[in-house]
Design a protein around this motif. Sequence first.
Motif, PDB file in Angstrom:
ATOM      1  N   ARG A 183       0.850  -1.185   0.000  1.00 45.96           N
ATOM      2  CA  ARG A 183       0.000   0.000   0.000  1.00 45.96           C
ATOM      3  C   ARG A 183       0.892   1.243   0.000  1.00 45.96           C
ATOM      4  NH1 ARG A 183      -3.170  -3.355  -0.855  1.00 45.96           N
ATOM      5  NH2 ARG A 183      -5.275  -3.672  -0.067  1.00 45.96           N
ATOM      6  N   MET A 185       0.805   5.476   1.165  1.00 42.87           N
ATOM      7  CA  MET A 185       0.100   6.436   2.002  1.00 42.87           C
ATOM      8  C   MET A 185       0.189   7.808   1.346  1.00 42.87           C
ATOM      9  SD  MET A 185       0.689   7.345   6.053  1.00 42.87           S
ATOM     10  CE  MET A 185       2.294   8.132   5.816  1.00 42.87           C
ATOM     11  N   THR A 225      -4.613   5.327   2.581  1.00 47.40           N
ATOM     12  CA  THR A 225      -3.744   4.187   2.293  1.00 47.40           C
ATOM     13  C   THR A 225      -4.416   3.378   1.200  1.00 47.40           C
ATOM     14  OG1 THR A 225      -4.723   2.870   4.073  1.00 47.40           O
ATOM     15  CG2 THR A 225      -2.773   4.135   4.607  1.00 47.40           C
ATOM     16  N   LEU A 268       4.309   2.094   2.222  1.00 46.48           N
ATOM     17  CA  LEU A 268       4.085   1.603   3.578  1.00 46.48           C
ATOM     18  C   LEU A 268       4.948   0.374   3.830  1.00 46.48           C
ATOM     19  CD1 LEU A 268       0.269   1.946   4.325  1.00 46.48           C
ATOM     20  CD2 LEU A 268       2.159   3.311   5.171  1.00 46.48           C
TER      21      LEU A 268
END
Length: 383
Positions: A183, A185, A225, A268
């Motif tokens: 992911r 952010m 996210t 992330l």
Amino acid sequence: MQVDVVVGGGGPVGLCLARALAQQGRTVAVVERQPRTALAAPAFDGREIALTHASRRLLDRLQVWSRLDAGTIAPLCQARVQDGASPFALAIGGEADTGQPLGWLVANHRIRQAAYEAALDQPGVSVLDDVGVAALRRELERVVVTLDDGRLLHTRLLVAADGRLSGLRRQLGVGAELHELGRSMLVCHVAHARPHHGVALEWFAYGGTVALLPLVGDSSSLVLTLAPQQAAAMMALDPTAFAEEVTGLCEERLGAMRLASSRHLYPLVSSYARRLAGPRFALAGDAAVGMHPVTAHGFNFGLAGVERLAAALEGAADPGASPPLQAFARAHRRATWPLYAATQLVARLYTDERPGARLLRRGALRVAAMPAFRQALRRHLQH
């Protein structure tokens, strides 16, 4: 150059640690790759830090809090967590009998600047900027650190505080549990039509999370996210299209929104070092524990590590001796590992869109909403 402690990494945790150890009468050298101009006036990076009461008390003692502009600090009165479109919300804080906020939201770049100023004002602290650690050699009674420019530092303790992908940690031969979470952010400030009343909103949807953290005035820090492709597409939108997309993603909880800052994107990655201390070394900040942002505990854990390491070394004739370092490592692991492990489970659960996972997380929210759990969590944040 001979010093008691070398701190590798001039971020806010490294700088706070340097000041805390120098307050004990030790000499500390901070080694940082960024130039002094970037340390003295850090650029806005989109990140807002949720500080607990314990973190504020430590920043007070280190004379960092007093250097922050009070007009930019936003109280966090309540946090509400939802699963997608479900009307049920886990509410933490906001009870009428407390009279205190859960914590405070402060911009990361402002904390960095205040910590740098506090470190410079502390006798015994030297900041070596625009340079990194090229090599190190551990001996029985000292560590010899070779800098990129050829300078040598002789120290009794080396602290790695250079981030979750720490180069110093690798040079020390310390492994880490690393999780690339798949992911990205995206963070920025947004202005909105309706007031937030000091309430942080977070909900799980779209294969990721959406969070709105209350700032001063009718504005919030937006934290998305998302899968990397989604995040890149959001970054590419012009401000008007981005505002429209964000208003939709936020389901108009705070009304129409507009972009109020630059946008910033971060991959992330969470991490946990396999050792937090060893012969003449210790790890601090994200080099020790790099948290997923869903619990907003990363920097608070970093400051807690500063406090624990300083307490363990208080009165020690040799800051690199094994007993105080191992005492620090045991205490910090006990305090951080349970929440780190639980956060990893939560992160996986709330990015799993299978029907079974959706049912499980809705049930988990209702269990967490039990009064005893909510009160324990509030006490933890306000301790």
